[in-house]
Design an enzyme around this catalytic site. Structure first.
Site, PDB file in Angstrom:
ATOM      1  N   CYS A 145       0.830  -1.212   0.000  1.00 57.92           N
ATOM      2  CA  CYS A 145       0.000   0.000   0.000  1.00 57.92           C
ATOM      3  C   CYS A 145       0.861   1.258   0.000  1.00 57.92           C
ATOM      4  O   CYS A 145       0.485   2.295  -0.552  1.00 57.92           O
ATOM      5  CB  CYS A 145      -0.961   0.006   1.190  1.00 57.92           C
TER       6      CYS A 145
ATOM      7  N   HIS B 255      -1.565   1.405   7.377  1.00 55.02           N
ATOM      8  CA  HIS B 255      -1.998   1.305   5.989  1.00 55.02           C
ATOM      9  C   HIS B 255      -1.817   2.676   5.337  1.00 55.02           C
ATOM     10  O   HIS B 255      -1.783   3.697   6.026  1.00 55.02           O
ATOM     11  CB  HIS B 255      -3.474   0.886   5.972  1.00 55.02           C
TER      12      HIS B 255
END
Length: 369
Positions: free
Chosen positions: A32, A311
């Site tokens: 990510c 994330h």
């Protein structure tokens, strides 16, 4: 993604930009950090266009030696040439190359998006510089790839340049800082210039990008054990030091230092401070005698309470619409949603989504105010 893509196309309807593509990127376990930065760079339109132009103009791009530059160009061209308007692509070749070249990104641990961005831009520059130094074949003394690497009207004749090569990466992202030190004894000012691709700013609670930039350029006194050796006085003297932006870049990348080493804890901690980043930014603390004005077009967001897990997602402005990219998923958002990524005014908050890297494009040209 089919349903998400349809939803996005439906939301944009007749306003879907001609020729534009909105594609999510597949996540390979922990990529990510890479996906969020790649989306920001893809929607940095001058960078995208020059990358594609460079690669298309190169001789036999299919035969070119694989490197991060060719893999990035392949990925951008893959997205750009899709028949569908929305969907998902897998940046597999790019990620494999990245891991092959740099062991830092090989592990499945949480990676730093800013570290990746920095590595990528510097690697692209290294590749372009190597290409410019490569011996020319036949009678081709100024190859197409060198012309494009230098950008329009900036190729050095016959490759005999003494100045550093100015690539299209430099033209987009490079700015110049000047480090001024004034001796408090003789008043002599010593200035040293250094280039940058992004500015890393210290942050404080309930602050703004403008105040962070002012702190970045604030005057610091060098005394006691930190005295400055003045060449004119030929001795250590008290001095005042400050950093100023001498030349503002076309794309201003601001990295907020959200991860701080805490001595008492013996580890890094994430600062969830509320830092307001405006949609329009004016750089008024530059050496140049005019204000450089910028417009926000992308934000890489860190989601999570700590530096070693979490994330990354990105917010991107494209054709006056704001989009939210979360790996494979892409959706349209209202401009007002951006405020939710400023940070928290309380130390403990359930909101862990914070702006981490900001991308601003210059809206004024040199010599105008």
């Amino acid at each position: 993604m089919g349903a998400t893509g349809s939803k996005l196309e439906k939301a944009l309807g007749d306003q879907f930009p001609e020729g534009e593509r909105y594609f999510g990127l597949e996540n390979f376990g922990n990529t990510c950090y890479c996906n969020s930065v790649l989306q920001a760079l893809y929607f940095c339109v001058p960078f995208r266009e020059q990358l594609i132009e460079y690669y298309s103009s190169s001789k036999n791009p299919a035969d070119a030696e694989e490197n991060l530059l060719t893999c990035l160009a392949d990925l951008f061209m893959l997205i750009n040439s899709q028949k569908k308007k929305t969907g998902v692509v897998a940046p597999k070749r790019f990620v494999q190359r990245l891991k092959k070249q740099n062991e830092i990104f090989r592990s499945y641990m949480h990676q730093d998006a800013h570290e990746f961005l920095n590595y990528l831009l510097n690697e692209l520059v290294d590749i372009l510089e190597k290409e410019s130094r490569a011996p020319k074949s036949d009678s081709d003394t100024s190859s197409t790839s060198e012309k494009v690497a230098n950008g329009p009207n900036n190729a050095h004749a016959n490759g005999a340049q003494k100045e550093p090569l100015v690539t299209w990466v430099h033209k987009n992202f490079q700015g110049i800082l000047t480090n001024e030190t004034r001796c408090l004894c003789c008043e002599t000012v010593t200035a040293r210039d250094e280039t940058f691709f992004d500015l890393s700013l210290d942050i404080e609670q309930n602050s703004s990008i403008t105040s962070c930039l002012k702190n970045f350029s604030s005057t610091e006194t060098l005394n006691a054990e930190d005295k400055f050796f003045c060449d004119k006085c030929c001795s250590l003297q008290e001095a005042q030091k400050r950093m100023k932006i001498k030349k503002a870049p076309h794309i201003l990348v601001i990295h907020l230092k959200r991860f701080k080493y805490i001595e008492q804890l013996g580890r890094y901690k994430k600062l969830s401070y509320r830092v307001v980043f405006p949609l329009e930014l004016k750089l008024s603390n530059t050496v140049e005698d005019y204000d450089a004005e910028y417009s926000l077009f992308a934000v890489v967001v860190h989601v999570g309470s700590g530096p070693n897990h979490g994330h990354y997602v990105s917010l991107v402005k494209s054709h006056n619409h704001w989009l939210f990219f979360d790996d494979e998923n892409v959706e349209m958002i209202d401009e007002s949603v951006i405020q939710t990524f400023f940070g928290s005014s309380q130390e403990y908050s359930s909101n862990t989504d914070h702006g981490y890297i900001l991308f601003y494009e210059r809206t004024t040209t040199a010599g105008t105010s």
